[in-house]
Write an enzyme that holds these catalytic residues in place. Structure first.
Site: not given
Length: 359
Positions: A291, A198, A294, A172-173
């Protein structure tokens, strides 16, 4: 409570005011300054030293990308890009992440006219994540150019490799650069790879095309129904979950527009759970910077099904949330720095190949 101190740069007075209202409505953050363009912001940033900067891209006098590059070379700090879609679109935003922005928020001109209240959770959550992010200084320019990239070591391909092995990746991030760094060292005949990052729909195709240009392997946005081949990576499109399935003896991709999981579609957990179900011990799991949580539960299911899992270590993550959650619940065998991840994963592929030959 110590508040996260945020500085806003946007040429629209409306957007500056809306962002200020949204941020100041949170108990753990506050706007300490705002400016209409980077030139107006420079001295204010030096004086206030904010924890997080929000930055538009299209602005007068100096565009956001030019300012971001200067900032990350001279005074790096966490930056969240908040900008309308432009004609250049996703390529510009991928460039922002490459230059060191922690994250981005895409808003349409229609959303601006109707107000930005619907963005409150996304904006504030990404600012919170950015406030904990590890940002790195860009290499200084030499004669107007960045230092050339150091040659990457060759990753030796395993002997007796099997098309049945799969590498399953979630991020993600900070993940766009982490995934790039992981993929570009892989040999052209590595196991097939499935990736969930993401990202919104407007970004994933351009991201896959960028990875394809940089890598020895072929990288594409998954279409659903493809047979998963060695030397190929399949990226979840921004509008759908990506799942692993089996069609006879072959592994194939499947797309689903089921409800978001952990607030995300595509969700890393959805991909990892499908790998646990259909690949079992043929899979290697990799969870990278991001972050939230997930992917943690899905990675634990993979390990329980016989997969071998890696997590990126805290020191090399932009945000350590997703790897930390997977480690905390016992889903991970090895915690590895990003520069070492490709080599360690391919060593594991080689070990799996050797074991299958002995059997």
């Amino acid at each position: 409570m110590k508040k996260t101190r945020v500085f806003v740069i946007d040429d629209s007075a409306l957007i500056r005011n809306l962002l200020t209202q949204i941020i100041n409505s949170q108990p753990d953050m506050e706007v300490i300054g705002a400016a209409s363009d980077p030139l107006a912001a420079r001295e204010m940033i030096r004086a206030t030293n904010p924890d997080v900067l929000t930055l538009d891209i299209e602005m007068p006098r100096m565009d956001g990308l030019t300012f971001l590059e200067k900032l990350m070379r001279l005074h790096p700090m966490p930056v969240v890009m908040i900008s309308t879609l432009t004609n250049q679109g996703s390529d510009v935003r991928l460039r922002a992440l490459e230059l060191g922005a922690v994250d981005y928020i895409v808003k349409s001109k229609m959303d601006i006219r109707n107000g930005m209240e619907s963005y409150t959770d996304e904006i504030t959550n990404k600012i919170r994540a950015a406030s904990t992010a590890r940002v790195r200084r860009l290499e200084p320019l030499v004669n107007g150019h960045a230092h050339p990239a150091q040659p990457r070591p060759t990753i030796f391909k395993p002997q007796n490799s099997s098309t049945e092995k799969l590498i399953i990746v979630g991020a993600s991030t900070g993940g766009t650069e982490a995934i790039k760094d992981f993929l570009i060292g892989l040999p052209s005949d590595c196991p097939g790879i499935l990736i969930t990052q993401h990202m919104p729909p407007a970004f994933t195709r351009s991201f896959a095309e960028r990875l394809d240009r940089l890598s020895k392997i072929r990288v594409a946005e998954a279409r659903g129904g493809e047979r998963i081949l060695p030397g190929h990576a399949y990226l979840a499109p921004g509008h759908s979950h990506l799942l692993l399935k089996k069609n006879g003896a072959n592994y194939v991709t499947e797309l689903s527009q089921a409800e978001p999981i952990n607030r995300f579609r595509p969700s890393v957990d959805v991909l990892f759970h499908s790998a646990a179900k259909y690949a079992g011990s043929n899979a290697i799991g990799v969870i990278l910077t991001g972050m939230g949580k997930d992917g943690a539960a899905g990675m634990l299911a993979m390990r329980q099904a016989g997969a071998y899992n890696f997590a990126q270590d805290e020191a090399s993550c932009v945000v350590f949330g997703m790897p930390r959650e997977a480690i905390a619940i016992g889903a991970v065998e090895e915690t590895v720095s990003l520069p070492e991840m490709t080599r360690r994963v391919m060593n594991r592929v080689a070990a799996m190949s050797s074991r299958s030959v002995r059997i």
